[in-house]
Write a protein that holds these residues in place. Structure first.
Motif, PDB file in Angstrom:
ATOM      1  N   GLU A 126       0.556  -1.126   0.054  1.00  0.00           N
ATOM      2  CA  GLU A 126       0.176  -0.156   0.268  1.00  0.00           C
ATOM      3  C   GLU A 126       0.728   1.342   0.177  1.00  0.00           C
ATOM      4  OE1 GLU A 126      -4.188   1.092  -0.437  1.00  0.00           O
ATOM      5  OE2 GLU A 126      -2.981  -1.245   0.059  1.00  0.00           O
ATOM      6  N   THR A 127       2.136   1.066   1.383  1.00  0.00           N
ATOM      7  CA  THR A 127       2.655   2.357   1.223  1.00  0.00           C
ATOM      8  C   THR A 127       3.280   2.704  -0.466  1.00  0.00           C
ATOM      9  OG1 THR A 127       3.086   1.822   3.016  1.00  0.00           O
ATOM     10  CG2 THR A 127       4.658   3.027   2.160  1.00  0.00           C
ATOM     11  N   GLN A 128       3.610   1.739  -1.208  1.00  0.00           N
ATOM     12  CA  GLN A 128       4.617   1.985  -2.851  1.00  0.00           C
ATOM     13  C   GLN A 128       3.750   1.837  -3.969  1.00  0.00           C
ATOM     14  OE1 GLN A 128       6.074  -2.318  -3.148  1.00  0.00           O
ATOM     15  NE2 GLN A 128       8.093  -1.711  -2.612  1.00  0.00           N
ATOM     16  N   ILE A 129       2.418   1.813  -3.495  1.00  0.00           N
ATOM     17  CA  ILE A 129       1.638   2.358  -4.724  1.00  0.00           C
ATOM     18  C   ILE A 129       1.427   3.521  -4.136  1.00  0.00           C
ATOM     19  CG2 ILE A 129      -0.731   2.267  -4.910  1.00  0.00           C
ATOM     20  CD1 ILE A 129      -1.474  -0.668  -4.221  1.00  0.00           C
ATOM     21  N   GLU A 130       1.093   4.249  -2.793  1.00  0.00           N
ATOM     22  CA  GLU A 130       0.773   5.527  -2.706  1.00  0.00           C
ATOM     23  C   GLU A 130       2.034   6.381  -2.926  1.00  0.00           C
ATOM     24  OE1 GLU A 130      -1.729   7.480  -2.073  1.00  0.00           O
ATOM     25  OE2 GLU A 130      -3.382   5.552  -1.096  1.00  0.00           O
ATOM     26  N   GLN A 131       3.211   5.726  -2.721  1.00  0.00           N
ATOM     27  CA  GLN A 131       4.500   6.726  -3.452  1.00  0.00           C
ATOM     28  C   GLN A 131       5.063   6.847  -4.997  1.00  0.00           C
ATOM     29  OE1 GLN A 131       7.227   3.753  -1.657  1.00  0.00           O
ATOM     30  NE2 GLN A 131       7.619   5.380   0.005  1.00  0.00           N
ATOM     31  N   ILE A 132       4.336   5.801  -5.487  1.00  0.00           N
ATOM     32  CA  ILE A 132       4.654   5.727  -6.986  1.00  0.00           C
ATOM     33  C   ILE A 132       3.181   6.782  -7.571  1.00  0.00           C
ATOM     34  CG2 ILE A 132       3.864   4.239  -9.310  1.00  0.00           C
ATOM     35  CD1 ILE A 132       4.752   2.089  -7.633  1.00  0.00           C
ATOM     36  N   ALA A 133       2.123   6.631  -6.940  1.00  0.00           N
ATOM     37  CA  ALA A 133       1.335   7.510  -7.819  1.00  0.00           C
ATOM     38  C   ALA A 133       1.345   9.298  -6.930  1.00  0.00           C
ATOM     39  CB  ALA A 133      -0.600   7.144  -6.429  1.00  0.00           C
ATOM     40  N   ALA A 134       1.584   8.697  -5.628  1.00  0.00           N
ATOM     41  CA  ALA A 134       2.681  10.660  -5.593  1.00  0.00           C
ATOM     42  C   ALA A 134       3.534  11.147  -6.801  1.00  0.00           C
ATOM     43  CB  ALA A 134       3.365  10.986  -4.577  1.00  0.00           C
ATOM     44  N   TYR A 135       4.215  10.189  -7.469  1.00  0.00           N
ATOM     45  CA  TYR A 135       4.902  10.701  -8.627  1.00  0.00           C
ATOM     46  C   TYR A 135       4.764  11.153  -9.201  1.00  0.00           C
ATOM     47  CZ  TYR A 135       8.590  10.070 -11.672  1.00  0.00           C
ATOM     48  OH  TYR A 135       9.629  10.644 -13.246  1.00  0.00           O
ATOM     49  N   VAL A 136       2.938  10.409 -10.204  1.00  0.00           N
ATOM     50  CA  VAL A 136       2.270  10.192 -11.131  1.00  0.00           C
ATOM     51  C   VAL A 136       1.121  11.713 -11.277  1.00  0.00           C
ATOM     52  CG1 VAL A 136       0.532  10.029 -12.178  1.00  0.00           C
ATOM     53  CG2 VAL A 136       2.352   8.052 -11.672  1.00  0.00           C
ATOM     54  N   GLN A 137       1.192  11.861  -9.512  1.00  0.00           N
ATOM     55  CA  GLN A 137       0.565  13.208  -9.483  1.00  0.00           C
ATOM     56  C   GLN A 137       1.368  14.384  -9.655  1.00  0.00           C
ATOM     57  OE1 GLN A 137      -3.057  13.605  -8.651  1.00  0.00           O
ATOM     58  NE2 GLN A 137      -2.538  15.621  -7.651  1.00  0.00           N
ATOM     59  N   ALA A 138       2.160  14.549  -9.498  1.00  0.00           N
ATOM     60  CA  ALA A 138       3.524  15.682  -9.295  1.00  0.00           C
ATOM     61  C   ALA A 138       3.738  15.822 -11.180  1.00  0.00           C
ATOM     62  CB  ALA A 138       4.709  15.230  -8.842  1.00  0.00           C
ATOM     63  N   HIS A 139       2.931  14.723 -11.641  1.00  0.00           N
ATOM     64  CA  HIS A 139       3.048  15.375 -13.280  1.00  0.00           C
ATOM     65  C   HIS A 139       1.637  15.967 -13.561  1.00  0.00           C
ATOM     66  CE1 HIS A 139       7.134  13.870 -13.245  1.00  0.00           C
ATOM     67  NE2 HIS A 139       7.504  13.674 -14.092  1.00  0.00           N
ATOM     68  N   GLY A 140       1.214  17.385 -13.723  1.00  0.00           N
ATOM     69  CA  GLY A 140      -0.051  17.520 -13.996  1.00  0.00           C
ATOM     70  C   GLY A 140      -1.388  17.300 -13.261  1.00  0.00           C
ATOM     71  N   HIS A 141      -1.225  16.665 -12.202  1.00  0.00           N
ATOM     72  CA  HIS A 141      -2.428  17.189 -10.491  1.00  0.00           C
ATOM     73  C   HIS A 141      -4.085  16.493 -11.781  1.00  0.00           C
ATOM     74  CE1 HIS A 141       1.080  18.566  -8.323  1.00  0.00           C
ATOM     75  NE2 HIS A 141       1.318  19.305  -9.004  1.00  0.00           N
ATOM     76  N   GLY A 142      -3.524  15.307 -11.007  1.00  0.00           N
ATOM     77  CA  GLY A 142      -5.107  15.460 -12.365  1.00  0.00           C
ATOM     78  C   GLY A 142      -5.564  14.812 -11.135  1.00  0.00           C
ATOM     79  N   PRO A 143      -7.262  14.239 -10.698  1.00  0.00           N
ATOM     80  CA  PRO A 143      -8.045  13.660  -9.721  1.00  0.00           C
ATOM     81  C   PRO A 143      -7.524  12.722  -8.700  1.00  0.00           C
ATOM     82  CG  PRO A 143      -9.079  12.479 -12.281  1.00  0.00           C
ATOM     83  CD  PRO A 143      -7.447  13.542 -12.029  1.00  0.00           C
ATOM     84  N   GLN A 144      -7.813  13.125  -7.211  1.00  0.00           N
ATOM     85  CA  GLN A 144      -7.390  12.031  -6.279  1.00  0.00           C
ATOM     86  C   GLN A 144      -8.386  11.622  -5.246  1.00  0.00           C
ATOM     87  OE1 GLN A 144      -4.762  16.067  -4.557  1.00  0.00           O
ATOM     88  NE2 GLN A 144      -2.956  13.867  -3.664  1.00  0.00           N
ATOM     89  N   VAL A 145      -8.105  10.567  -5.185  1.00  0.00           N
ATOM     90  CA  VAL A 145      -8.966   9.772  -4.657  1.00  0.00           C
ATOM     91  C   VAL A 145      -8.845  10.414  -2.688  1.00  0.00           C
ATOM     92  CG1 VAL A 145      -9.787   7.983  -3.031  1.00  0.00           C
ATOM     93  CG2 VAL A 145      -8.764   8.269  -4.912  1.00  0.00           C
ATOM     94  N   PRO A 146     -10.095  10.824  -2.267  1.00  0.00           N
ATOM     95  CA  PRO A 146      -9.450  11.805  -0.534  1.00  0.00           C
ATOM     96  C   PRO A 146      -9.641  10.940  -0.160  1.00  0.00           C
ATOM     97  CG  PRO A 146     -12.335  11.896  -2.037  1.00  0.00           C
ATOM     98  CD  PRO A 146     -11.643  11.188  -2.917  1.00  0.00           C
ATOM     99  N   ASN A 147      -8.066  11.177   1.350  1.00  0.00           N
ATOM    100  CA  ASN A 147      -8.235  10.607   1.952  1.00  0.00           C
ATOM    101  C   ASN A 147      -9.333   9.924   3.275  1.00  0.00           C
ATOM    102  OD1 ASN A 147      -5.742  10.189   1.779  1.00  0.00           O
ATOM    103  ND2 ASN A 147      -5.018  11.588   2.993  1.00  0.00           N
ATOM    104  N   GLY A 148      -9.355   9.444   3.862  1.00  0.00           N
ATOM    105  CA  GLY A 148     -10.398   9.277   4.979  1.00  0.00           C
ATOM    106  C   GLY A 148     -11.552   8.082   4.850  1.00  0.00           C
TER     107      GLY A 148
END
Ligand code: HEC
Ligand code: HEC
Length: 272
Positions: A126-148
């Motif tokens: 789960e941690t690695q998934i969030e890390q790769i997703a954060a890297y993708v998110q840093a390129h162009g800032h698309g939609p994000q699943v909210p926390n909680g």
């Protein structure tokens, strides 16, 4: 008891010496502890950790995410996520939601070219998934699943929205169905709350994107509540286990099973 073994080589009877009953129990107890220790550390390695990364750790997450990306994804998606013709699309602006969905459902990394990427067990924690997703998110800032929590929506509202927006492909009770060109809308009996949310935000393959203008976050939660509801009806034997997803559920079942097995082994050992 020693009679039949005496005829064999000298080693065997020594193992069967009387008086070792306490020793055997002790050995049994020690191996039980060791086994439980191993099982515990395996669980710790795979257990999902909190996904809400603090702001300070974000830069580090992006950096670690890039490291994994450069090893496993770069050949198809390119060094700057610009895509590779004939291999994989650009990921600029697809956002955290798309990456989370593709990785959490094991669709990426793609292993074979077909009509459509299938759901598989994920390669990452789960941690690695969030890390790769954060890297993708840093390129162009698309939609994000909210926390909680994403549960607790209205089931009846969700049913209405599901019939309007999802049933045409996924069937009225979420059984899925074939689409043209060898593609298909999968059954919805396995996706977790976050995966369903991420699917709506990212629209994988032929599925449309359901942005927050079309379906509000509250309505998305209602759809999730409806899908989890029809699943519970179709599968009365299953236990939700907090709907953590199939990996932790399997681990829990596995842990309980191994524990019971060890107890039986210990019990048999103590009896003989
Ligand atoms: C063998 C080639 C290949 C590899 C390796 C691969 N991908 Fe993909 N990826 C594709 C293709 C082809 C698609 C488009 C087809 C699809 O979505 O089913 C895709 C789609 C995606 C999408 C969806 C894009 C969108 O518009 O929603 C994401 C996100 C993604 N990949 C991330 C990754 C990540 C992260 C990795 C590494 C862990 C990875 N991929 C590894 C080929 C690959
Ligand atoms: C036009 C057809 C279509 C519609 C409408 C549609 N989907 Fe999908 N859906 C798909 C396809 C195709 C996939 C598989 C994508 C892939 O494999 O990359 C999918 C995948 C999914 C998944 C992933 C399932 C899994 O186990 O991995 C979820 C969850 C999902 N859809 C939910 C929804 C919800 C909720 C709606 C309505 C708000 C909806 N879909 C509307 C076609 C559709």
């Amino acid at each position: 008891m020693t009679e039949p073994t005496r005829t064999r080589r000298g080693v065997l009877p020594r193992l069967r010496q009387p008086g070792s009953r306490f020793g055997r129990r002790l050995r049994g107890g020690v191996s039980l502890l060791i086994a439980l220790g191993i099982v515990g550390s395996i669980y710790a390695a795979f257990a999902p950790s909190g996904s809400a990364a603090p702001a300070k750790g974000e830069a580090l997450d992006v950096q670690i995410g890039q490291g994994i990306f450069d090893q496993t994804c770069i050949s198809c998606h390119g060094a700057n996520l610009q895509g590779v013709p004939g291999r994989g699309p650009s990921l600029i602006g697809v956002g955290q939601a798309a990456a989370y969905f593709q990785l959490r459902t094991g669709r990426m990394p793609l292993t074979q070219q077909g009509a459509q990427a299938d759901r598989k067990p994920t390669l990452f924690t789960e941690t690695q998934i969030e890390q790769i997703a954060a890297y993708v998110q840093a390129h162009g800032h698309g939609p994000q699943v909210p926390n909680g929590s994403l549960s607790g929506g209205s089931v009846s509202d969700g049913g209405e929205l599901f019939r309007l927006n999802c049933a045409s492909c996924h069937n009225l009770v979420g059984k899925g169905g074939a689409l043209s060109g060898g593609k298909y809308a999968p059954a919805l009996d396995r996706a977790s709350d976050r995966e369903i949310y991420a699917a709506m935000l990212s629209g994988p393959e032929n599925m449309p994107v359901f942005g927050d203008n079309q379906i509000t976050p509250q309505e998305k939660k209602a759809i999730i509540a409806y899908i989890q509801g029809i699943r519970a009806e179709a599968d009365p034997g299953g236990s939700g286990l907090g709907r953590l997803g199939p990996v932790p559920e399997t681990l829990v079942v596995w842990l309980v099973g191994i524990g019971a097995l060890l107890l039986i082994i210990f019990w048999i050992g103590a009896k003989t």
